[in-house]
Design a protein around this motif. Structure first.
Motif, short mmCIF file in Angstrom:
data_model
loop_
_atom_site.label_atom_id
_atom_site.label_comp_id
_atom_site.label_asym_id
_atom_site.label_seq_id
_atom_site.Cartn_x
_atom_site.Cartn_y
_atom_site.Cartn_z
N CYS A 314 -11.33 9.69 -3.60
CA CYS A 314 -10.29 8.73 -3.19
C CYS A 314 -10.69 7.96 -1.92
CB CYS A 314 -8.99 9.50 -2.94
SG CYS A 314 -7.68 8.45 -2.32
N SER A 350 -3.54 3.31 -3.37
CA SER A 350 -3.78 1.87 -3.49
C SER A 350 -4.01 1.44 -4.93
CB SER A 350 -4.99 1.49 -2.64
OG SER A 350 -6.12 2.15 -3.17
N SER A 351 -3.79 2.36 -5.87
CA SER A 351 -4.00 2.09 -7.30
C SER A 351 -5.40 1.55 -7.58
CB SER A 351 -2.96 1.10 -7.84
OG SER A 351 -1.69 1.62 -7.67
N LEU A 365 -3.97 10.12 -12.67
CA LEU A 365 -3.29 10.30 -11.39
C LEU A 365 -2.67 9.01 -10.85
CD1 LEU A 365 -2.87 12.56 -9.23
CD2 LEU A 365 -4.71 11.48 -8.02
N THR A 366 -3.36 7.89 -11.03
CA THR A 366 -2.82 6.62 -10.52
C THR A 366 -1.42 6.38 -11.10
OG1 THR A 366 -5.11 5.90 -10.77
CG2 THR A 366 -3.53 4.24 -10.06
#
Ligand code: SF4
Ligand code: SF4
Length: 443
Positions: A314, A350-351, A365-366
């Motif tokens: 990430c 922050s996608s 997860l996003t």
């Protein structure tokens, strides 16, 4: 390879255990009495003691208590005859790791030893990781269940029904599960006797002892179809059996309730020199994960097996160490609903989709983070920054206030002046209920 002490007044048992365990590379000593065992424990550091429960002078239970006082981190396994199973269950409550009923096969002995050593390995790895401050591991123990410590749990559904399953510590000491054998519907179970068999990748068969007596009413078909459910959600969708208990009151006396169990663990962890923390299960919402799973994008949250790949990849985490997507998912799975929804961290994603493609469990997860944020908004938790932005939008019709100065600059460049149209935007915010969310969040 581990250092193991066998204690049994039957020489033939000592010799055969020694032979079996030495074949798997362990260093094994044996003694015939509890007194000799205590002397040996003083002289040598054993990792595991396998002791008979019934012995003259000092019996297995007394030996367990004395050994635990001297060396808390030695794991004790009881060898027990048929008639002493109830005592063996009590021994687990007092800190014995497990028990093996006589007669046992070499494979049964090897399995229980492999499991206790795996558990010790995991704990040691966690301790080292904690020392390096790399990662925190959590064991889950919901407070509203009863436990056969490090083994099985019981959830009372109502006075005539209970659910049972295996606990987090047991599961983590097994590794990859390749087969689970459960009893058939209608079978009568007895507390402390065999109720399920779990086979690991190495072919070891681990026995689960029933934490209660009663009749099997239902078998969890989800577990039969997909063993990974047990690892992912051991106290929820990973339950094994629904039972009609026959002696619930008596059986519960041999188990430890969740809240005292946390203290039991805490004491154990502190004695072993680890930094233990606990979160009381009261106030947790065990349905939170299902609520997320019902949101578009949140469907795969329960697939997460906490590998940490998302955190490692990430970019937000690279900037702010406090941001930990793995931990957010873990907290959500544990049911820490208000902590997750009120956390500022759920707004930091922050996608970028870096974790999306790397996750081995296809958790997506996003999308899960979006699902969590959507629930947060509905429940009135919106990050103050978004509230400020919405206020500006509501009051000025755009995300920044247009001043006279701005329009002068625009005019100089030949651009038309900007007019605020906050009434139209206000109406849109009202129709879409964004206004309500802002008000709720401010409260
Ligand atoms: S990468 Fe996937 S499985 Fe691993 S911790 Fe993150 S969400 Fe869970
Ligand atoms: S999508 Fe969110 S959680 Fe995943 S890597 Fe990007 S910022 Fe991190």
């Amino acid at each position: 390879m581990a250092s193991i002490l066998i204690v049994d007044d039957e020489l033939v048992i000592c010799k055969s255990c020694k032979k079996i365990l030495e074949q798997t590379g362990h260093i094994v000593d044996y003694v015939l009495t509890g007194k000799e065992a205590l002397k040996s424990v003083e002289e040598k550091k054993y990792e595991v003691i396998i002791t008979d429960l019934k012995m003259p002078e000092i019996n297995g239970m007394e030996l367990l208590e004395s050994v635990k006082k001297k060396r808390e981190n030695v794991d004790v396994i009881m060898i027990t005859g048929y008639a002493t199973i109830e005592t063996a269950v009590q021994a687990m409550k007092l800190g014995a790791y497990d028990y093996i009923p006589k007669p046992f096969t070499p494979e049964e002995l090897r399995s229980v030893v492999s499991r206790v050593l795996e558990k010790r390995k995991v704990i040691e790895e966690e301790r080292l990781a904690e020392e390096r401050d790399l990662i925190r591991f959590e064991y889950t123990m919901p407070g509203d269940l009863y436990y056969l410590p490090e083994h099985a749990w019981v959830k009372i559904e109502n006075s005539s029904l209970v659910r049972i399953g295996i606990d987090d510590v047991f599961i983590r000491s097994i590794g990859e599960i390749v087969e689970i054998k459960l009893p058939t519907k209608g079978k009568t179970l007895e507390q402390g006797k065999l109720c399920a068999e779990i086979k690991d990748m190495r072919g070891n068969i681990h026995k689960m002892w029933s934490p209660v007596s009663g009749e099997v009413l239902e078998i969890n078909q989800d577990v039969i179809k997909d063993y990974s459910v047990v690892k992912i959600d051991p106290y929820g969708s990973g339950w094994f059996l629904r039972i009609i208990p026959s002696h619930l009151g008596e059986d519960l006396k041999n188990l430890i309730h969740g809240t005292p169990l946390v203290k039991w663990w805490l004491k154990k962890e502190l004695i072993q020199g680890r930094k233990a923390k606990y979160v009381m299960a009261e106030g947790l919402d065990s349905n939170f994960k299902y609520e997320i799973a019902r949101q578009p994008g949140g469907e795969n949250i329960t697939h997460c097996f906490q590998c940490g790949t998302c955190t490692a990849s990430c970019p937000v985490r690279a900037i702010d160490e406090r941001y930990n997507p793995r931990k957010i998912i873990r907290m959500a799975l544990l049911g820490m609903k208000s902590r997750v929804l009120s956390s500022e961290f759920i707004w930091l994603c922050s996608s970028c989709y870096s974790c999306y493609e790397r996750c081995p469990q296809d958790v997506r997860l996003t999308d899960v983070m979006t699902a969590i944020s959507n629930i947060a908004v509905r429940e009135g938790y919106i990050h103050p920054l978004y509230i400020n932005s919405l206020e500006i939008l509501k009051n000025h019709g755009r995300l920044y206030e247009v001043s006279e100065f701005d329009n002068k600059i625009r005019a100089r460049s030949g651009l038309p002046s900007l007019q605020e149209d906050h009434e139209t935007v206000k109406k849109i915010l009202e129709i879409t209920h964004v206004d309500t969310f802002i008000k709720r969040s401010k409260k």
